[in-house]
Design an enzyme around this catalytic site. Structure first.
Site, short mmCIF file in Angstrom:
data_model
loop_
_atom_site.label_atom_id
_atom_site.label_comp_id
_atom_site.label_asym_id
_atom_site.label_seq_id
_atom_site.Cartn_x
_atom_site.Cartn_y
_atom_site.Cartn_z
N LYS A 105 -11.31 -8.63 5.69
CA LYS A 105 -11.80 -7.26 5.83
C LYS A 105 -12.48 -6.84 4.53
CE LYS A 105 -9.26 -3.72 4.96
NZ LYS A 105 -8.52 -2.46 4.81
N ASP A 131 -8.40 -3.14 -1.17
CA ASP A 131 -9.54 -2.31 -1.52
C ASP A 131 -9.11 -1.06 -2.28
OD1 ASP A 131 -8.59 -2.14 1.39
OD2 ASP A 131 -9.36 -0.12 1.04
N TYR A 174 0.81 -1.22 0.00
CA TYR A 174 0.00 0.00 0.00
C TYR A 174 0.84 1.27 0.00
CZ TYR A 174 -2.93 3.79 1.74
OH TYR A 174 -3.55 4.99 1.90
C1 B12 Z 1 -10.29 7.13 -4.11
C2 B12 Z 1 -10.18 7.84 -2.81
C3 B12 Z 1 -9.00 7.69 -2.11
C4 B12 Z 1 -7.85 6.86 -2.60
C5 B12 Z 1 -7.03 7.73 -3.57
C6 B12 Z 1 -6.32 6.93 -4.60
C7 B12 Z 1 -5.75 7.80 -5.61
N1 B12 Z 1 -4.61 7.45 -6.07
O1 B12 Z 1 -6.34 8.80 -5.99
C8 B12 Z 1 -7.14 6.54 -1.28
C9 B12 Z 1 -7.73 5.28 -0.73
C10 B12 Z 1 -5.65 6.39 -1.35
C11 B12 Z 1 -7.61 7.69 -0.43
C12 B12 Z 1 -6.97 8.12 0.66
C13 B12 Z 1 -7.41 9.14 1.49
N2 B12 Z 1 -8.56 9.81 1.39
CO1 B12 Z 1 -9.76 9.61 -0.04
N3 B12 Z 1 -11.17 9.26 -1.18
C14 B12 Z 1 -11.26 8.59 -2.29
C15 B12 Z 1 -12.69 8.61 -2.79
C16 B12 Z 1 -13.33 7.30 -2.40
C17 B12 Z 1 -12.90 8.78 -4.29
C18 B12 Z 1 -12.20 9.94 -4.93
C19 B12 Z 1 -12.21 9.72 -6.40
O2 B12 Z 1 -11.35 9.03 -6.90
N4 B12 Z 1 -13.25 10.20 -7.11
C20 B12 Z 1 -13.42 10.01 -8.51
C21 B12 Z 1 -12.88 11.21 -9.29
C22 B12 Z 1 -12.99 10.94 -10.78
O3 B12 Z 1 -13.66 12.32 -8.94
P1 B12 Z 1 -13.01 13.72 -8.50
O4 B12 Z 1 -11.82 13.50 -7.70
O5 B12 Z 1 -14.08 14.56 -7.97
O6 B12 Z 1 -12.53 14.33 -9.89
C23 B12 Z 1 -13.40 14.90 -10.83
C24 B12 Z 1 -13.64 16.37 -10.62
O7 B12 Z 1 -13.59 16.78 -9.27
C25 B12 Z 1 -12.63 17.06 -11.47
N5 B12 Z 1 -11.29 17.22 -11.00
C26 B12 Z 1 -10.62 16.73 -9.94
N6 B12 Z 1 -9.38 17.16 -9.93
C27 B12 Z 1 -9.22 17.95 -11.00
C28 B12 Z 1 -8.15 18.70 -11.44
C29 B12 Z 1 -8.30 19.48 -12.57
C30 B12 Z 1 -7.18 20.29 -13.03
C31 B12 Z 1 -9.52 19.49 -13.26
C32 B12 Z 1 -9.65 20.29 -14.43
C33 B12 Z 1 -10.57 18.78 -12.82
C34 B12 Z 1 -10.43 18.01 -11.68
O8 B12 Z 1 -12.61 16.20 -12.59
C35 B12 Z 1 -12.72 14.84 -12.17
C36 B12 Z 1 -13.50 14.11 -13.20
O9 B12 Z 1 -14.79 14.64 -13.29
C37 B12 Z 1 -13.28 9.81 -2.02
C38 B12 Z 1 -14.76 9.69 -1.68
C39 B12 Z 1 -15.62 9.98 -2.88
N7 B12 Z 1 -16.48 9.06 -3.26
O10 B12 Z 1 -15.52 11.03 -3.49
C40 B12 Z 1 -12.44 9.84 -0.76
C41 B12 Z 1 -12.16 11.17 -0.07
C42 B12 Z 1 -11.90 12.21 -1.12
N8 B12 Z 1 -10.94 10.88 0.68
C43 B12 Z 1 -10.92 11.50 1.81
C44 B12 Z 1 -9.87 11.39 2.76
C45 B12 Z 1 -10.05 12.16 4.06
C46 B12 Z 1 -8.75 10.59 2.50
C47 B12 Z 1 -7.60 10.42 3.46
C48 B12 Z 1 -7.04 11.75 3.87
C49 B12 Z 1 -8.04 9.55 4.65
C50 B12 Z 1 -6.91 9.30 5.57
N9 B12 Z 1 -6.83 10.11 6.59
O11 B12 Z 1 -6.19 8.35 5.38
C51 B12 Z 1 -6.62 9.54 2.68
C52 B12 Z 1 -5.32 10.21 2.46
C53 B12 Z 1 -5.17 10.79 1.14
C54 B12 Z 1 -4.31 11.97 1.08
N10 B12 Z 1 -3.17 12.05 1.71
O12 B12 Z 1 -4.73 12.85 0.42
C55 B12 Z 1 -12.16 12.31 2.07
C56 B12 Z 1 -11.98 13.82 1.93
C57 B12 Z 1 -12.84 14.55 2.91
C58 B12 Z 1 -12.76 16.00 2.67
N11 B12 Z 1 -13.77 16.56 2.03
O13 B12 Z 1 -11.80 16.57 3.03
C59 B12 Z 1 -13.12 11.66 1.06
C60 B12 Z 1 -14.24 12.57 0.55
C61 B12 Z 1 -13.72 10.42 1.79
C62 B12 Z 1 -14.36 10.75 3.11
N12 B12 Z 1 -15.63 10.98 3.15
O14 B12 Z 1 -13.70 10.78 4.13
N13 B12 Z 1 -8.75 8.22 -0.88
C1 PLP Z 2 -3.30 -0.64 4.03
C2 PLP Z 2 -3.51 0.79 4.36
N1 PLP Z 2 -2.61 1.45 5.07
C3 PLP Z 2 -2.80 2.75 5.39
C4 PLP Z 2 -3.92 3.44 5.01
C5 PLP Z 2 -4.11 4.85 5.45
O1 PLP Z 2 -3.37 5.78 4.80
P1 PLP Z 2 -2.20 6.59 5.52
O2 PLP Z 2 -1.06 5.64 5.51
O3 PLP Z 2 -2.04 7.79 4.69
O4 PLP Z 2 -2.64 6.94 6.89
C6 PLP Z 2 -4.86 2.82 4.25
C7 PLP Z 2 -6.04 3.56 3.84
O5 PLP Z 2 -7.03 3.17 3.51
C8 PLP Z 2 -4.67 1.44 3.93
O6 PLP Z 2 -5.57 0.78 3.22
#
Ligand code: B12
Ligand code: PLP
Ligand code: B12
Ligand code: PLP
Lengths: 531, 244, 531, 244
Positions: free
Chosen positions: A372, A300, A265
């Site tokens: 999980k 996941d 991860y």
């Molecule tokens: C996938 C995801 C992750 C993945 C990310 C993987 C990756 N490589 O991207 C993982 C599991 C790693 C992750 C981790 C975390 N996540 Co996250 N994640 C999500 C999730 C489920 C989906 C986001 C997503 O991919 N959406 C799909 C894309 C296509 O949509 P989008 O981002 O909105 O993008 C669209 C538009 O916004 C726009 N857009 C976006 N960016 C840009 C940029 C430009 C230039 C342009 C033009 C357009 C554009 O165009 C896109 C297409 O239409 C959301 C929940 C949700 N359902 O939204 C939470 C969410 C965003 N995550 C959240 C959080 C808190 C985290 C963590 C901080 C949790 C933690 N403490 O560990 C971590 C750490 C991440 C970090 N350091 O930033 C919160 C944010 C809360 C908030 N509002 O602040 C959310 C909302 C979940 C929640 N309810 O808690 N996450």
């Molecule tokens: C295996 C694993 N480690 C850690 C995390 C949490 O992320 P961070 O390491 O940024 O706290 C996740 C988040 O879903 C995870 O799946």
């Protein structure tokens, strides 16, 4: 009657496990021959060194940095600290203060009497091992004797206010509402910090810092509710990242029950160097295995960057690799919280058949693991009602297919980290479904020529293909090819490679041996010894 | 025109609310929930569900009829205006109107590790059947991924002579995105880059309005598709060149 | 592979159907030998009499009342009206006005030339039959030729604002959101009115009055959206109550597609006299059968007053009786919307297994019927989220077990008649589940010794017991014993017995014969004839 | 004490709303939804979902933080006060304190056909494991069922010399229950019965406050169990006898 079953053929299953074992075997030299700054800091923490200087830099970081600068970390940090203890006739924590605050240079102290050092090492190691064993035994007793393990799927919720005291309020409420497991999510990007912050913290983003003090506060808060409710409430934190072994140690120390701990991860999702993570995960898992901490793997997450149908096999392959790594670290299957997720686009026709196939495949591949199961996240939107319906089906599939840990979906997943009411609604949804569909898995059977059965076998075959390829090129090369989560990382890229140190032949680390002996890991002991 | 929410009778003002109060479930708590909602301008309020959350909290579901309406004529929509072209059209447009490839640098900055949204816009594959910018002939795309420090992003922009910088911010808790985005703008200004580069920000909680406030040229919210971004870039670049 | 199946044994199924047939047979004398004020009003309406006096009393009521007062209704109302027409050389509507506004006494007109009367009767009857046939053909064409019948389960929602114009707004929105069927719920207690109000209405409580004009307004509104969306949108109203046959006639006339029409609902839930309802239901079903109107029966209601597990068999028994009555009225099985419901307390362990068993039982007992499946209502509370989860499972069971008409559950069921958004959320929930679990019913099989299978067989056995008893004592006595819905009614109690009239041997009603001939009902024709 | 709704930070005022506006889904509609909620005193509002309902309507889900709080010290709870006894206690109490059976007449009045709630209170079986009034030794119960005209109910009360009349009202659309309940009170007053008879009303949308307003002695809401009603009747009857 039996629960819903695919009746997987044993041949591919055995083959998959065999290949995974070989993939991991192939990395054992890397693991054996190297240590990391975090492992060394862990050892120092096990010796009882806590605290930080006025800049909030933990003492263990200061010490390890000093040794690294001096080019002697390859010998292991313990040796130098133990030597200093003997020299000054002080406990390690006093030595740590001296290094941090009085600029004591450990490498300048002449190497003292090996016997004394050894004796001290044994005493300190034993004390730490005893503490860990005590914590473990206390938990096991509460869980299985005083009270009893709750029925599965366990209801697992997260708190993430950023403020440990607010987290306590939320966590206690969740436990009172019926949650079995509380995870305190970490602040954004903590995993990139090459140190563990100290003390209680009240300012985090999207989560609360993982600190030993925060662990302690939350453990206590949950014990209060546990007493109230006559049941044990499990506590979770996150060990992936640059401080994987340190957090594992803190978890073991403070009575945490689950740790997010994945072999890949950090590499994929936090851009942590792969060598670093592979080495760290081993040591952190030794600690977990010794402490009866259930690890949670992160497959996941793959389905947030890859398509959940197309790349289902990558989840399966990764689970097998995670299992193989865990076995290598002496972990019993029941402490393996292998991950998977309900992440198929809800608008896909017959998506639920796929979900059931994937969930059953995981269940049958790892019959003894404490699986999980992660909720829909990626396809959650601001439409909280649709989200609630998706979570309902997620809960349904879980109970139908016999999952163990249910990370409850939040209807506000796409909006904010959970409000108190979001968690409540999640628990109530699970209560409704788990109870109302309790035995349904026993009502149905699946024919071998059904779509579900075919699909599961296909995913397994694809996973085996990927594993075969990975065995051929090596796991690190396979990651470079973006075979997992569609994310490409390089062997020398990412954060933390500078913290990987080739062990000297004289490298010393008493805990590795202690853990390995405890876990009956019979291959050669790696820690070297004080010569 | 004055409008009100609608349940089943024109202008009835019907709304559903749910919330938690720091009170144990009790007659007092229920009355408190009702009073609160009344104080907010609701009539005929019904607390249809009160549930104890444990530890002095209760959850309420309330239906009521708001007396607040709004005049749609007073609503100001801050919306980015540009012609939406498809990929082929954008490529042609750039070729004809600008005559060279445009250099695009994208990143999710600072502590944010979310790449899916940015990748949706940049990667070949694109989003919702709409190809990403990498697929366009006339964009040269550098996708730096996530957790990119503002400093590194700026370095890259200079290095590749970026025409456009595309920033993604997903995590918004405690307004961390505002902090991060402001930092980038401040640095770009300080480096004298702001004029030369079109700066766009996107994310699920990003609005065009917020983007403007923070000094960006445009903001893209949820559901954005790549060709929208491409169209905006192409037409804006042309305008800028004309005005130079 | 086949859909989820119980493989019911044919012996009990056949027995159940046989007994039900006998129960109904036993009531045919009552039906044959009596007419009702409402049947007579229906005949007059079929002759084209509409309108009401300044007190809003419909002309047909005025006429029938006059004939009753004069003690000649036993001859049938048509005879007197036809005679007056011949006498005055006017159409029935003119005669009606004369009765209502000029106090014309029909019984005082000397009986005229039988041949003329007969000819007029034939012309008017034919015109009415032609209109009904035309409406039916138009609908069938739109539904099966111009466009096509939507996939099942059909999405059925209700509107109930009380104001037909507001209903139109809501119904059109619902159709645009994807609803296949719109029901306009009637105002509280309309079923107790012994007349059908006239004209468009804007003031109802918990529903909108069923009037011919309201039917027309809504049919038109739905046709507009149908054109827009290239699909036919079905319209429903309610025919139970004191005006059962009249409303059936209006439905047939205005192109309604479904009518709530149960042989016992009015008796049990509206305290309408049982003789009255039994007689009325026959005539109203002749009309429905002739018009290809799908009837919806009301067994779901039983589960609001009885426990859904304990008294599941009463639902089954009632379905069998309703089917037998419908067969007697010449109805093809596909027009039988036999009802059942998802009404088990959601807090019951394994409640879903019961629901599935009951749903499959209904499905297999009536393989050709267009089953109507009703949502959770009784156990819905103000917790709209839990309600949404329950509705999700309801939709799931429906698609899993192959139901036909899905009356979509509203998350605000316990609160108010649906808001526009409630209906939207319901449609979206159904869309999600119907699509996402589309073929799941084909994935599983059920063993004969599974709980579900055993349960279904047990309910069927219990139903047979009740039917056997009912055959013995007669349906009316069985209702007196509170065997259905735990509600006790007496043969001479309830509303409307005064509207039951024993036919004279010279009784005349040209439509009964017309319908029966059309439907190939070969037993003797009841209408008598003009002698 | 001042309190505010609670999301994840004390006093953050977090609330969820959902509602329909008579506008097609559009940037304007979204802004309208936001403005409306702001006008109601919300801050940091997020329109997290906008969905077109067809025909110029859209549905919104909004999260926001209200600035409205309430002081719990100001809350007045209109609550009926009586000791809650169990069935055996009530029977003993009546025997000892009153010395004769109490006559209870129950009905769902006028157009309302719902009997389940009334039956829950009256029938042997009772509700939620609590036996109904028919099971009590010291109540003589007449359950008239539903759709009972006020006139008929009053006739029955006279006929059996009712001590208590129990009325159920479930349908509340367009305030039909208020109309029906007022009618009964007016008739009882007119007949000079009101003094002698304890009048209670129950139903899911009935509050004690409303009952008092309409002239009843007590109102019973959702979740009422028979022994509560029984306790109230017994203790009130005794009081009345004492005050006579
Ligand atoms: C996938 C995801 C992750 C993945 C990310 C993987 C990756 N490589 O991207 C993982 C599991 C790693 C992750 C981790 C975390 N996540 Co996250 N994640 C999500 C999730 C489920 C989906 C986001 C997503 O991919 N959406 C799909 C894309 C296509 O949509 P989008 O981002 O909105 O993008 C669209 C538009 O916004 C726009 N857009 C976006 N960016 C840009 C940029 C430009 C230039 C342009 C033009 C357009 C554009 O165009 C896109 C297409 O239409 C959301 C929940 C949700 N359902 O939204 C939470 C969410 C965003 N995550 C959240 C959080 C808190 C985290 C963590 C901080 C949790 C933690 N403490 O560990 C971590 C750490 C991440 C970090 N350091 O930033 C919160 C944010 C809360 C908030 N509002 O602040 C959310 C909302 C979940 C929640 N309810 O808690 N996450
Ligand atoms: C295996 C694993 N480690 C850690 C995390 C949490 O992320 P961070 O390491 O940024 O706290 C996740 C988040 O879903 C995870 O799946
Ligand atoms: C069952 C039911 C029916 C059954 C009734 C069967 C019967 N014999 O009672 C049937 C199917 C016949 C029916 C019909 C209709 N119903 Co209805 N029905 C319901 C339903 C699903 C459950 C009600 C119920 O039984 N609750 C369980 C009981 C135990 O709870 P309760 O009534 O609240 O009673 C408790 C307390 O309130 C209190 N209590 C109640 N009465 C009394 C009296 C006294 C003296 C005391 C002390 C206490 C007390 O104690 C009870 C125990 O705790 C509700 C929806 C819901 N989930 O609430 C709709 C509902 C009540 N019905 C509704 C409507 C509109 C109708 C119809 C008018 C629809 C129509 N147009 O055809 C019809 C017509 C009925 C009529 N003329 O009145 C609406 C009312 C909307 C409103 N707020 O005005 C509801 C809310 C459904 C909806 N969302 O549309 N219905
Ligand atoms: C068979 C049947 N008829 C009629 C109705 C409607 O009631 P009413 O006759 O009061 O309009 C229902 C209600 O659900 C029903 O199930």
């Amino acid at each position: 009657m039996e629960k819903l079953k695919l009746r997987l053929k044993s041949e591919p299953v055995n083959r998959a496990k065999e290949i995974s074992k070989e993939i991991v075997e192939d990395l054992m030299d890397l693991i054996r021959e190297n240590t990391t700054t975090s492992i060394e800091r862990t050892v120092l923490r096990l010796f009882g060194i806590i605290g930080a200087d006025i800049d909030d830099t933990p003492y263990v970081n200061i010490i390890v940095k000093q040794l690294m600068k001096k080019g002697v970390l390859e010998m292991g940090a313990s040796l130098y600290v133990l030597n200093a203890c003997v020299h000054h006739d002080e406990e390690p924590e006093v030595i740590a203060k001296m290094v941090a605050e009085e600029n004591l240079d450990l490498t300048e102290i002449p190497m003292g009497d090996y016997e004394k050092i050894n004796a001290l090492s044994q005493r300190l190691t034993q004390a730490a091992m005893d503490h860990i064993a005590k914590i473990k035994d206390e938990r096991d007793k509460l869980l299985y004797e005083t009270w009893s393990d709750p029925p599965r799927p366990y209801k697992y919720v997260i708190v993430a206010t950023g403020n440990i005291h607010e987290d306590v309020v939320q966590a206690q409420a969740a436990a009172r509402q019926g949650a079995d497991i509380i995870a305190v999510i970490r602040s954004t990007a903590q995993s990139l910090l090459d140190y563990v912050p100290e003390g209680a913290t009240t300012e985090g983003f999207g989560g609360t810092y993982a600190t030993q003090e925060n662990f302690r506060i939350m453990r206590k808060a949950l014990d209060v509710v546990g007493e109230e409710q006559n049941r044990y409430i499990r506590l979770v934190n996150y060990a992936s990242g640059l401080c994987m072994p340190e957090i594992a140690m803190m978890g073991a120390w403070e009575g945490l029950d689950f740790l997010l701990n994945d072999s890949m991860y950090g590499i994929l999702f936090r851009d942590i160097n792969m060598q670093r993570t592979i080495i760290d995960q081993y040591f952190s898992r030794l600690i977990c295995a010794a402490s009866h901490i259930t690890i949670n793997t992160g497959e996941d997450n793959y389905l947030t960057t890859s398509d959940a149908i197309e790349k289902a096999y990558a989840v399966t392959a990764s689970q097998l690799i995670n299992e193989a790594f865990a076995l290598k670290a002496g972990m019993e299957p029941k402490y393996m919280g292998l991950g998977h997720a309900f992440e198929i686009n809800p608008d896909i026709k017959d998506g639920l058949s796929y979900e059931i196939a994937h969930a059953l495949l995981t269940r049958e591949l790892f019959p003894e693991a404490t699986l999980k199961y992660m909720p829909p996240t990626k396809h959650m939107t601001g439409d909280i009602f649709k989200g609630y319906a998706m979570n309902t089906m997620f809960n349904f599939v879980s109970v139908l297919t016999g999952q163990d840990i249910q990370l409850l979906g939040m209807l506000t997943e796409a909006i904010h980290t959970p409000f108190m009411q979001d968690r409540y609604l999640a628990v109530k949804n699970a209560d409704y479904i788990f109870n109302n569909t309790f035995s349904l898995g026993k009502e149905f059977s699946i024919d071998d020529d059904s779509f579900i059965s075919q699909r599961a076998h296909k995913v397994l075959e694809q996973a085996i293909e990927l594993l075969e390829h990975t065995r051929e090129v090596g796991l690190m090369q396979s990651i470079e090819e973006a075979n997992f989560a569609d994310i490409k990382r390089t062997q020398t890229g990412g954060k933390g490679l500078d913290g990987v140190i080739k062990k000297s032949p004289k490298y010393y680390n008493p805990f590795e041996g202690a853990f390995r002996r405890l876990l009956n890991l019979d291959d050669e002991v790696f820690e070297g010894g004080v010569h | 025109m004055m409008i009100y929410p609608y349940g089943d009778t024109t202008n009835d003002g019907a709304m559903q609310l749910s919330f938690t109060l720091p009170l144990k479930a009790s007659a007092l708590a229920k009355e408190a929930a009702k009073s609160l909602v009344k104080k907010m301008g609701f009539e005929k309020t019904e607390v249809v569900s009160m549930q104890d959350l444990g530890g002095d909290f209760s959850f309420f579901v309330v239906y009521g009829h708001t007396t607040t309406g709004i005049n749609t004529d007073d609503i100001q929509v801050v919306e980015a205006k540009f012609d939406h072209m498809d990929r082929v059209q954008v490529d042609e447009y750039i070729e004809e109107q600008i005559g060279r490839k445009l250099v695009v640098v994208g990143a999710t900055i600072e502590s944010d590790a979310h790449t899916v949204g940015l990748d949706a816009i940049l990667n070949m594959k694109g989003y919702h059947g709409d190809y990403g910018l990498e697929r366009y002939k006339n964009f040269e795309v550098y996708n730096m991924g996530s957790q990119v420090l503002c400093e590194d992003l700026i370095k890259k922009c200079k290095e590749v002579k970026a025409d456009v910088v595309l920033v993604s911010q997903i995590v918004t808790q405690k307004n961390i995105h505002v902090k991060n985005l402001s930092k980038l703008m401040d640095l770009m200004e300080a480096e004298g880059l702001r004029h030369h580069i079109i700066a766009a920000v996107g994310g699920p909680r990003i609005s065009h309005e917020l983007a403007l406030e923070l000094g960006y040229d445009i903001g893209f919210g949820p559901g954005t598709i790549p060709s929208q971004v491409a169209s905006y870039i192409a037409t804006t670049k042309k305008e800028r060149l004309e005005n130079e």
